[in-house]
Design an enzyme around this catalytic site. Sequence first.
Site, mmCIF file in Angstrom:
data_model
loop_
_atom_site.group_PDB
_atom_site.id
_atom_site.type_symbol
_atom_site.label_atom_id
_atom_site.label_comp_id
_atom_site.label_asym_id
_atom_site.label_seq_id
_atom_site.Cartn_x
_atom_site.Cartn_y
_atom_site.Cartn_z
ATOM 1 N N ARG A 264 33.067 34.760 65.741
ATOM 2 C CA ARG A 264 32.003 34.331 66.648
ATOM 3 C C ARG A 264 32.558 34.156 68.057
ATOM 4 N NH1 ARG A 264 29.070 29.812 62.706
ATOM 5 N NH2 ARG A 264 28.785 31.235 60.931
ATOM 6 N N ARG A 279 36.418 24.751 66.074
ATOM 7 C CA ARG A 279 35.574 25.769 66.717
ATOM 8 C C ARG A 279 36.441 26.938 67.180
ATOM 9 N NH1 ARG A 279 30.428 25.002 68.186
ATOM 10 N NH2 ARG A 279 30.686 22.755 68.052
ATOM 11 N N GLU A 351 30.080 18.650 60.890
ATOM 12 C CA GLU A 351 29.472 19.625 59.977
ATOM 13 C C GLU A 351 30.538 20.496 59.321
ATOM 14 O OE1 GLU A 351 27.015 23.787 60.130
ATOM 15 O OE2 GLU A 351 26.748 22.414 61.817
ATOM 16 N N SER A 354 26.335 24.260 56.035
ATOM 17 C CA SER A 354 24.910 24.268 56.332
ATOM 18 C C SER A 354 24.221 24.992 55.185
ATOM 19 C CB SER A 354 24.655 24.978 57.660
ATOM 20 O OG SER A 354 23.305 24.843 58.044
ATOM 21 N N ARG A 391 37.696 23.905 58.630
ATOM 22 C CA ARG A 391 37.201 22.533 58.742
ATOM 23 C C ARG A 391 37.568 21.711 57.499
ATOM 24 N NH1 ARG A 391 31.713 22.313 62.384
ATOM 25 N NH2 ARG A 391 32.434 23.779 63.975
#
Length: 425
Positions: A264, A279, A351, A354, A391
């Site tokens: 990403r 991130r 987070e 999801s 994460r």
Amino acid sequence: MLDLRQVVEVPTLIEEGLLRRGLKVDLTSLKNDGERLKKLQQLRSKLQSEGNSIGKEVGQKIRTGSEPNSKEISSLRNKGNEIKKKVALLEEEEKTLSKEIKACLLNYPNIPHLDCPEGKDESYNKLIRSWGNPKEGKSFKEHWQIAEKLNIIDTERSVRISKSRFVTLFNQGARLERALINFMLDIHTSKGYIEVFPPALVNTSSLEGSGQLPKFEEEIFKCSEDDLWLTPTAEVPLTSLHRNEIIPFENMPLKYVAYSPCFRREAGSYGRDTRGLIRLHQFNKVELYWFTNANKSKESHQQITADAEAILQALELPYRVIELCTGDLGFSASCTYDLEVWLPGSNAFREISSSSNCDAFQARRSSIRTKQGKQTQLVHTLNASGLAIGRTMAAILENGQQTNGNVRLPKALVPYFGEKELKSQ
């Protein structure tokens, strides 16, 4: 993708659904285009039927003695040819209008479930449940500090190799990454998931089908000379596993689990989480994906969420489940639960998964259906991170940190890693 039939028949209902997301739209023009398309289709179908009748009449007359070159037969054939020309023009007009309608529909997000919490942003999200006992205190280090002390992560050399927001893992770090991937895959496959290792490069149709394009084009890395993009999530290739297919009704639910590298651009997030594993431009993730029947998608959403939670529980990581409000939903989702893991070094929940129910939204974009008896209908799709590896590693480092600099590993992970701790060098 929204249902054009609903846009035409109940546009106000669709507008109200989008307004709950904070999008004020007027679907009048799209509704009119949909009605025009339907009329074109009906006229084309009527003309094609007339043309077929003329063809049958010509054949029947010749079989009963009429001369093929007679005036009557020639007149019928001329009439049939005129109809073919009209049909060809209608087909071209229909094709152009269909393309314009699809391009418009692709830009609209999914409609939220009626029981989705109302709200304009994340402050309206709803806490559903919590698990575990979060550690609190001022002595906890952040995961990137622990990783640097353990010599398991290197960002400076990664910048030399590529650019910022990439990391290179060494020794115990690389080993832990591999252990986590295998651990998650084993847990999920033991529950009936079919393991998949999909391509990391995906085409435009796959990204459109899952809902990443055209909305998130700036977030995705593209190959300049091919119709290929680096996948932002395994959700993309998993959706397209059955694109343009009819899945046998008795085969559902189809449950897939895939490990994949994800890429990403993180456009617009510069300055946020610049250190560590939270991130990144490239990260690994284990993804859960379901194809199910429409009347089973609600209970399927609860199960796929529970399957993601099971990993956090097995790894002894405190977390909470948050139901996203209408204004915080992802583009393709109609209902979403976020799993947020506790990071004591940051003194915050972050987070880590999801879990979304997309109803028929992705299936309509990808033409994925099922058939029960004579009835064909769109399937429902669901996805959940099960989990994001980086994460998860960050959470293990922060929750397992010891005063001597070592990091205690969760008991369930020890057989995969081979030792009980990450040891300072």
